[in-house]
Structure formats: structure tokens, C-alpha cells
Design a protein around this motif. Structure first.
Motif, PDB file in Angstrom:
ATOM      1  N   GLY A 199       0.814  -1.212   0.000  1.00 52.84           N
ATOM      2  CA  GLY A 199       0.000   0.000   0.000  1.00 52.84           C
ATOM      3  C   GLY A 199       0.848   1.262   0.000  1.00 52.84           C
ATOM      4  O   GLY A 199       0.509   2.263  -0.653  1.00 52.84           O
ATOM      5  N   ILE A 200       1.963   1.222   0.721  1.00 52.86           N
ATOM      6  CA  ILE A 200       2.883   2.362   0.750  1.00 52.86           C
ATOM      7  C   ILE A 200       3.535   2.549  -0.619  1.00 52.86           C
ATOM      8  O   ILE A 200       3.643   3.672  -1.121  1.00 52.86           O
ATOM      9  CB  ILE A 200       3.945   2.167   1.848  1.00 52.86           C
ATOM     10  CG1 ILE A 200       3.282   2.221   3.230  1.00 52.86           C
ATOM     11  CG2 ILE A 200       5.044   3.224   1.746  1.00 52.86           C
ATOM     12  CD1 ILE A 200       4.185   1.768   4.366  1.00 52.86           C
ATOM     13  N   ALA A 201       3.948   1.436  -1.251  1.00 55.46           N
ATOM     14  CA  ALA A 201       4.544   1.513  -2.588  1.00 55.46           C
ATOM     15  C   ALA A 201       3.548   2.082  -3.590  1.00 55.46           C
ATOM     16  O   ALA A 201       3.914   2.887  -4.466  1.00 55.46           O
ATOM     17  CB  ALA A 201       5.010   0.121  -3.028  1.00 55.46           C
ATOM     18  N   ARG A 202       2.286   1.694  -3.474  1.00 59.35           N
ATOM     19  CA  ARG A 202       1.242   2.228  -4.360  1.00 59.35           C
ATOM     20  C   ARG A 202       1.114   3.744  -4.199  1.00 59.35           C
ATOM     21  O   ARG A 202       0.989   4.474  -5.178  1.00 59.35           O
ATOM     22  CB  ARG A 202      -0.103   1.562  -4.054  1.00 59.35           C
ATOM     23  CG  ARG A 202      -1.270   2.141  -4.836  1.00 59.35           C
ATOM     24  CD  ARG A 202      -2.567   1.403  -4.552  1.00 59.35           C
ATOM     25  NE  ARG A 202      -2.929   1.457  -3.130  1.00 59.35           N
ATOM     26  CZ  ARG A 202      -3.967   0.817  -2.606  1.00 59.35           C
ATOM     27  NH1 ARG A 202      -4.736   0.062  -3.381  1.00 59.35           N
ATOM     28  NH2 ARG A 202      -4.239   0.906  -1.313  1.00 59.35           N
ATOM     29  N   ALA A 203       1.158   4.212  -2.935  1.00 60.99           N
ATOM     30  CA  ALA A 203       1.038   5.652  -2.682  1.00 60.99           C
ATOM     31  C   ALA A 203       2.236   6.414  -3.240  1.00 60.99           C
ATOM     32  O   ALA A 203       2.095   7.537  -3.733  1.00 60.99           O
ATOM     33  CB  ALA A 203       0.894   5.901  -1.185  1.00 60.99           C
ATOM     34  N   LEU A 204       3.417   5.802  -3.179  1.00 59.91           N
ATOM     35  CA  LEU A 204       4.633   6.485  -3.622  1.00 59.91           C
ATOM     36  C   LEU A 204       4.841   6.416  -5.128  1.00 59.91           C
ATOM     37  O   LEU A 204       5.679   7.142  -5.669  1.00 59.91           O
ATOM     38  CB  LEU A 204       5.854   5.866  -2.932  1.00 59.91           C
ATOM     39  CG  LEU A 204       5.909   5.954  -1.402  1.00 59.91           C
ATOM     40  CD1 LEU A 204       7.164   5.267  -0.897  1.00 59.91           C
ATOM     41  CD2 LEU A 204       5.856   7.395  -0.945  1.00 59.91           C
TER      42      LEU A 204
END
Length: 326
Positions: free
Chosen positions: A167-172
Motif C-alpha cells: 500500500g505504501i509503494a502504491r502511494a509512492l
């Protein structure tokens, strides 16, 4: 490190949810989730937002990213008022404002591979294609502590901590300026929480990110935040620098909240003074007149039940909404 430039301004923001119909307009019922909230976030800063469950923290975050349309007030991002812009115009800002959701099990599409999940934002904003797109996804996976072979797997093949990293990778993926972290560690094991928070701090340093960090874990918020806002029943009660808040809490609600933090030393924890709040949290469907906290406040006076206190600066960069603070 926070810069002097203000990236986000929230001015008198309101969000009411219509919950019942009536023949008479004046009798219609609304749930008051966020009510007259004002604060700002500097570029490169982490602004923590804390409070009990149901106080409106997540709703506020979703209003800022325009997943919910605000009922009133203004959202000013990088000098531009985005409160009432069209969905087409908002697309430009969605690239610059991203969100990490609370539940890593519900926020990922189980029918999509990790590569498709992370690449969705890249495709939507036409950032890159083909080989470069895949290389970017692999680089993002490496940044959040995963391997490039994970790109072809599905969410159900990962643990909760790994899912949150996805989820963090998706946001970044779209290189945002502001990331709204909506309780990103609350669904994770304690052993994993510190890893995720440390990773968020490293990413902030390396990528110049700005965070709105929403949580109810007070010790973790203290660790990651530059400034902290305390919410209660849709209202901001207190705002100041993180160290100052824990050293000198002024609002009675903040004092009670901080007194509930467990102390690692069992002997000190046993003798520490806890402030017990009596009474129940009032319903946001029909919030009380005056201060929202007055029904549970041990210092309540008549004015507290009649007049809503304004958030005023009582010390340098220390704002409190309380009639009893001069």
C-alpha cells in the motif's frame, strides 16, 4: 526537516453526513463528523492527528484528498483552493496527494497482482510505460523492503505487514508531495509497527515527503510527528509541537489522553496518576452545546456548556480550545 513554506491549509472544514429524512427541513438529522477544523502543514513536516475512535480523524483525511466532499470550509493545497474544483481538475492534485489506508487487507484489490496494484496510478497519470514502468515498480518494491519477484503475486499471499508495504509503494508510485497516513500501523503486529514507522521516516528523508499521520497510538505519534493536533468529537482541542504537547498538555482532554499511555517500568506504571474520564462520549448526531468535551470534563463551568471555545494561541505556537485557559 520542515520548511517554512505551507503545503496544506485546512480552514474551518466541516463534514456532515445526512442520516435521516423528514417532511420538515429543520428536523433533518446529520452526523457531525468534522466541525470547524483549522490547521496547516509545512512542506516536509509530519503533522500527527490523534483522538479517540470515532472523533473524525479519518473523515478529515478523506475530505482533504476529496474522497468525501466537504460540507463547508476550505482546503488550500500549495496555495490553490481545491475545495470545490471539478473531478477533472482534481486529477492533477491526486498525483500530489496520496493516501495509505488503515486496513491492508481491505485496501488492496484481491484480483490484481502487486504489479497491477502499484502500476495503476502510474497508468492513470501516464507517467511511464513498458520496460520503464516495470523497472519503476521493481524499484518501489525494493524501497519498501520487498523483492521484485513479489510483483507477480496476489495480496492474499502476503502477511499484514507486507500488504501495508504494498500500500505504501502504491502511494509512492506517483511521487506525491503529501501522504495522508490513515492509521497505517493499527492493524499490524507490534513487532512490525516500528519497522513500518522507521521506513516511513526514511522515505520522508529520502523523498522529501510531507505526512498527515492519523493514529491513536500516542507513543508512536510522539516518535514520528513534528506537531500534533488533538481531536475530540469533530473538533480540534489542542495543537502544538510534539515535545511540547507531551511536556506541557494544557487541555483537560489532552491531559487525560496522555495519562493513559503505559509506562515501560512496572513500578512507575503502578504509581503513575491516571485521569479517569467519567460519562460517555456524546453522540455526533446531536453534539452538545458549548465545548464538546464539557460532559466529561472535571473542570467544567457554566460557560463551557453554553459557548463553544475558539482555538487560540495561549503560548508560542501552542493553541488550545478551552474557556478556562487564559
Amino acid at each position: 526537516m520542515a520548511e517554512n513554506r505551507t503545503l496544506l491549509q485546512v480552514k474551518e472544514l466541516k463534514k456532515y453526513f445526512f442520516i435521516g429524512d423528514s417532511l420538515f427541513k429543520k428536523n433533518r438529522q446529520y452526523l457531525t463528523a468534522v466541525d470547524d477544523v483549522t490547521f496547516d502543514i509545512k512542506k516536509g513536516e509530519t503533522f500527527g492527528l490523534v483522538g479517540e475512535s470515532g472523533c473524525g480523524k479519518s473523515t478529515l483525511g478523506r475530505c482533504i484528498i476529496k474522497l468525501y466532499e466537504p460540507t463547508g470550509g476550505n482546503i488550500i493545497f500549495d496555495g490553490n483552493d481545491i475545495t470545490n474544483i471539478s473531478e477533472k481538475e482534481m486529477m492533477r492534485y491526486r498525483k500530489r496527494i496520496q493516501m495509505i489506508f488503515q486496513d491492508p487487507y481491505a485496501s488492496l484489490n484481491t484480483r490484481m497482482t502487486v504489479s497491477e496494484i502499484i502500476g495503476e496510478g502510474i497508468d492513470t497519470h501516464n507517467l511511464t510505460k513498458g520496460k520503464e514502468r516495470q523497472e519503476r515498480i521493481h524499484k518501489l518494491l525494493k524501497i519498501v523492503g520487498l523483492k521484485h519477484e513479489h510483483a507477480s503475486r496476489y495480496p492474499h499471499e502476503f502477511s499484514g505487514g507486507q500488504r501495508q508495504r504494498i500500500g505504501i509503494a502504491r502511494a509512492l508510485a506517483v511521487e506525491p508531495d503529501l501522504v495522508i497516513c490513515d492509521e497505517p500501523i493499527s492493524a499490524l503486529d507490534v513487532s512490525i509497527q516500528a519497522q513500518v514507522v522507521n521506513m516511513l521516516e526514511d522515505l520522508q528523508d529520502n523523498m522529501g515527503l510531507t505526512y498527515l499521520f492519523i493514529a491513536h497510538d500516542l507513543s508512536m505519534v510522539k516518535h514520528i510527528s513534528d506537531r500534533i493536533g488533538v481531536m475530540y468529537l469533530g473538533k480540534l482541542m489542542e495543537i502544538c509541537e510534539s515535545k511540547e504537547l507531551y511536556k506541557n498538555p494544557i487541555h483537560p482532554y489532552t491531559q487525560a489522553l496522555l495519562s493513559s499511555i503505559p509506562i515501560p517500568d512496572p513500578r512507575l506504571n503502578k504509581v503513575s496518576k491516571r485521569i479517569i474520564l467519567h460519562g460517555d462520549v456524546k453522540s455526533p448526531i446531536n453534539p452538545p452545546e458549548g465545548c464538546r468535551f464539557h460532559s466529561r470534563c472535571r473542570f467544567c463551568e457554566k460557560i463551557c456548556t453554553e459557548v463553544t471555545p475558539k482555538l487560540i494561541e495561549v503560548e508560542t505556537n501552542h493553541f488550545v480550545a478551552c474557556h478556562l485557559v487564559k
